[in-house]
Design an enzyme around this catalytic site. Structure first.
Site, PDB file in Angstrom:
ATOM      1  N   ARG A  57       0.917  -1.035  -0.146  1.00 28.47           N
ATOM      2  CA  ARG A  57       0.113   0.307   0.145  1.00 28.47           C
ATOM      3  C   ARG A  57       0.811   1.114   0.626  1.00 28.47           C
ATOM      4  O   ARG A  57       0.456   2.148  -0.008  1.00 28.47           O
ATOM      5  CB  ARG A  57      -0.569   0.345   1.091  1.00 28.47           C
ATOM      6  CG  ARG A  57      -2.269  -1.247   1.636  1.00 28.47           C
ATOM      7  CD  ARG A  57      -3.250  -1.093   2.452  1.00 28.47           C
ATOM      8  NE  ARG A  57      -3.618   0.160   1.919  1.00 28.47           N
ATOM      9  CZ  ARG A  57      -4.445   0.775   2.735  1.00 28.47           C
ATOM     10  NH1 ARG A  57      -4.719   0.366   4.257  1.00 28.47           N
ATOM     11  NH2 ARG A  57      -5.806   1.590   2.297  1.00 28.47           N
ATOM     12  N   CYS A  97     -25.353   6.269  -1.644  1.00 28.00           N
ATOM     13  CA  CYS A  97     -24.825   7.377  -1.824  1.00 28.00           C
ATOM     14  C   CYS A  97     -24.338   7.485  -2.783  1.00 28.00           C
ATOM     15  O   CYS A  97     -23.975   7.139  -3.728  1.00 28.00           O
ATOM     16  CB  CYS A  97     -23.664   7.025  -0.379  1.00 28.00           C
ATOM     17  SG  CYS A  97     -22.008   5.517  -1.524  1.00 28.00           S
ATOM     18  N   ASP A 134      -9.479   1.739  -6.089  1.00 27.16           N
ATOM     19  CA  ASP A 134     -10.029   2.043  -5.576  1.00 27.16           C
ATOM     20  C   ASP A 134      -9.519   0.693  -5.183  1.00 27.16           C
ATOM     21  O   ASP A 134      -9.323   0.639  -3.801  1.00 27.16           O
ATOM     22  CB  ASP A 134     -11.255   2.405  -5.840  1.00 27.16           C
ATOM     23  CG  ASP A 134     -12.779   2.460  -4.357  1.00 27.16           C
ATOM     24  OD1 ASP A 134     -11.482   2.886  -3.311  1.00 27.16           O
ATOM     25  OD2 ASP A 134     -13.208   1.579  -4.463  1.00 27.16           O
ATOM     26  N   CYS A 188      -8.198  22.915   5.547  1.00 26.75           N
ATOM     27  CA  CYS A 188      -9.075  22.779   6.663  1.00 26.75           C
ATOM     28  C   CYS A 188      -9.229  23.947   7.189  1.00 26.75           C
ATOM     29  O   CYS A 188     -10.188  23.887   8.731  1.00 26.75           O
ATOM     30  CB  CYS A 188      -9.427  21.787   7.375  1.00 26.75           C
ATOM     31  SG  CYS A 188      -9.978  20.286   5.787  1.00 26.75           S
ATOM     32  N   CYS A 191     -11.666  24.088  11.116  1.00 30.50           N
ATOM     33  CA  CYS A 191     -13.636  23.317  10.796  1.00 30.50           C
ATOM     34  C   CYS A 191     -12.948  22.343  11.095  1.00 30.50           C
ATOM     35  O   CYS A 191     -12.302  20.831  11.185  1.00 30.50           O
ATOM     36  CB  CYS A 191     -13.473  24.015   9.386  1.00 30.50           C
ATOM     37  SG  CYS A 191     -15.163  23.052   9.317  1.00 30.50           S
ATOM     38  N   CYS A 214     -17.479   3.386  10.902  1.00 27.27           N
ATOM     39  CA  CYS A 214     -18.564   4.366   9.607  1.00 27.27           C
ATOM     40  C   CYS A 214     -19.440   3.278   9.060  1.00 27.27           C
ATOM     41  O   CYS A 214     -19.592   2.914   9.198  1.00 27.27           O
ATOM     42  CB  CYS A 214     -17.019   4.552   9.065  1.00 27.27           C
ATOM     43  SG  CYS A 214     -17.456   5.159   7.493  1.00 27.27           S
ATOM     44  N   LYS A 222     -22.208  -7.714   5.993  1.00 25.44           N
ATOM     45  CA  LYS A 222     -23.318  -8.812   5.272  1.00 25.44           C
ATOM     46  C   LYS A 222     -24.108  -9.737   6.551  1.00 25.44           C
ATOM     47  O   LYS A 222     -24.935 -10.261   6.680  1.00 25.44           O
ATOM     48  CB  LYS A 222     -22.626 -10.071   4.956  1.00 25.44           C
ATOM     49  CG  LYS A 222     -22.421  -9.643   3.412  1.00 25.44           C
ATOM     50  CD  LYS A 222     -21.799 -10.961   2.693  1.00 25.44           C
ATOM     51  CE  LYS A 222     -21.742  -9.942   1.558  1.00 25.44           C
ATOM     52  NZ  LYS A 222     -21.423 -11.609   0.273  1.00 25.44           N
ATOM     53  N   CYS A 240     -23.057   6.578   2.866  1.00 26.78           N
ATOM     54  CA  CYS A 240     -22.975   7.878   3.762  1.00 26.78           C
ATOM     55  C   CYS A 240     -22.459   8.711   3.488  1.00 26.78           C
ATOM     56  O   CYS A 240     -21.022   9.053   2.918  1.00 26.78           O
ATOM     57  CB  CYS A 240     -22.342   7.590   4.750  1.00 26.78           C
ATOM     58  SG  CYS A 240     -22.612   8.788   6.138  1.00 26.78           S
ATOM     59  N   ARG A 295     -20.990  -5.907  -3.501  1.00 32.71           N
ATOM     60  CA  ARG A 295     -21.714  -7.146  -1.928  1.00 32.71           C
ATOM     61  C   ARG A 295     -22.772  -7.936  -2.171  1.00 32.71           C
ATOM     62  O   ARG A 295     -23.420  -8.547  -1.183  1.00 32.71           O
ATOM     63  CB  ARG A 295     -21.560  -6.119  -0.617  1.00 32.71           C
ATOM     64  CG  ARG A 295     -19.674  -5.636  -0.374  1.00 32.71           C
ATOM     65  CD  ARG A 295     -19.139  -6.780   0.356  1.00 32.71           C
ATOM     66  NE  ARG A 295     -19.974  -6.881   1.595  1.00 32.71           N
ATOM     67  CZ  ARG A 295     -18.553  -7.715   2.507  1.00 32.71           C
ATOM     68  NH1 ARG A 295     -17.778  -8.820   1.615  1.00 32.71           N
ATOM     69  NH2 ARG A 295     -18.848  -8.004   3.459  1.00 32.71           N
TER      70      ARG A 295
END
Length: 381
Positions: A57, A97, A134, A188, A191, A214, A222, A240, A295
């Site tokens: 990663r 979403c 992704d 940011c 904030c 989250c 599942k 979300c 999924r």
């Protein structure tokens, strides 16, 4: 080879094929990210959907030997839906979403990256490239930040000055040593609106996410959802958007640049009760093109049951009773039993008591008992 000229040509071509933003970064290891990911792992904050090998990663050379640079791309998606149907007392609706509106973004970005690959390899046949979106090993957001696409917000999203955080990200590792772009400084400031607005407290500190809390992650699980989170799901079927919706950097940001990203209102804001009875084939035909379908139907149907409980929709009682009695999946039977208790209609008490006598699965039995306790508590009020 004039690399500066090639970079300019790539930027021009990227605009021609519908890439909204492009940036270039070095392929050096992501040392700070590695430390953060190790901490995430130690704290148990990972979702389990990530690449488990932290070296992969954070070290591009493990994915492409002799990697010299990374090209990051971003495509903007809509934040507002045209012709959105209303959720009414008689016809309650759920919501997918924004990142699951339109065609699955993985396909869209892979297509753009393939076109970019072909362009580069036609110019430099000796080059090597490796693209991902992704689900690849590299951390998309870290690459995008290094490449100057945007800064990393306190909600852990990459925020671009042009499109806010409503962007899909992808990247291409290459053996060509492109000059890197300058990262954007954090904007940011003080904030903390996203942290304060998170329904489950998943944003535990600035720029760190506990994925286990989250809602975007929870909607994709599942199994039985922890009771702590059932009421907080609301009518969310997948994902979300709360931390994006409250972000000041997203105010007024709504781009409709790609027809394939436009949502079908009846698909992304569907009626809840019909969702409960879809076969696998019907689900795939209707929702298979969405990123949120990856999924399968069970998480979506479980979330639809929780949404009906959230609305206390008494018109859904026959549907829920049918699931409790007939569905072969324990998670669906049990969640239906809990929802019946939550809706709180005396007519279902006898049905739950009968189910208690016939049910064999221990987890489902516990959910039936929870439903009966909720009914009992409501009678006392």
């Amino acid at each position: 080879m004039d690399i500066d000229q090639l970079k300019k040509e790539i930027i021009v071509y990227s605009q021609e094929i519908g890439i909204d933003k492009i940036g270039f970064a070095s392929a050096d290891p992501f040392i700070e990210l590695k430390e953060r990911l190790l901490q995430q792992q130690q704290l148990g904050y990972q979702s389990g959907f990530e690449e488990p090998d932290i070296e992969k990663r954070t070290n591009p050379s493990m994915l492409l030997p002799h990697a010299k640079s990374i090209i990051a791309i971003a495509l903007a998606y809509p934040s507002k839906m045209k012709g959105a149907p209303r959720s009414t007392k008689e016809a309650r609706r759920g919501i997918f979403c924004r990142a699951s509106w339109g065609e699955d973004y993985h396909h869209i970005l892979r297509q753009r990256l393939k076109m970019l690959e072909d362009f580069i390899l036609a110019k430099v046949p000796s080059a090597q490239v490796k693209s991902m979106v992704d689900t690849g090993e590299l951390a998309d957001r870290a690459v995008a930040v290094r490449a100057g696409i945007g800064w990393s917000g306190k909600n852990c999203a990459v925020i671009t000055p042009e499109f806010g955080s409503y962007v899909y990200l992808g990247e291409m590792i290459t053996t060509i040593p492109f000059p890197p772009d300058i990262p954007i400084e954090d904007r940011c400031g003080t904030c903390t609106k996203c942290i304060e607005a998170c329904p489950t407290g998943a944003l535990v500190q600035e720029g760190q996410l506990n994925a286990q809390r989250c809602i975007a992650f929870l909607t994709q699980t599942k199994g039985f959802l922890s009771e702590e989170f059932r009421d907080k799901i609301g009518n969310r079927l997948y994902g979300c958007d709360t931390c994006q919706m409250v972000c000041p950097a997203n105010k007024g940001k709504d781009f409709h640049l790609h027809p394939e990203m436009e949502p079908d209102p009846e698909i992304v804001k569907p009626l809840l009760k019909p969702l409960l009875h879809l076969s696998n084939r019907e689900f795939k035909e209707k929702y298979g093109s969405l990123a949120g379908s990856w999924r399968g139907k069970k998480p979506i149907q479980r979330n639809a049951i929780l949404a009906l409980a959230h609305f206390k929709d008494r018109t859904a009682i026959p549907d829920l009773v049918h699931l409790l009695k007939e569905d072969s999946r324990p998670v669906i039977r049990g969640t239906a039993a809990w929802a019946l208790g939550k809706i709180g209609d005396d007519s279902v008490a006898k049905i739950l008591e009968q189910a208690l006598q016939h049910e064999k699965d221990e987890e489902v039995l516990r959910e039936i008992e929870k439903g009966l306790r909720m009914l009992h508590t409501q009678r006392k009020k």
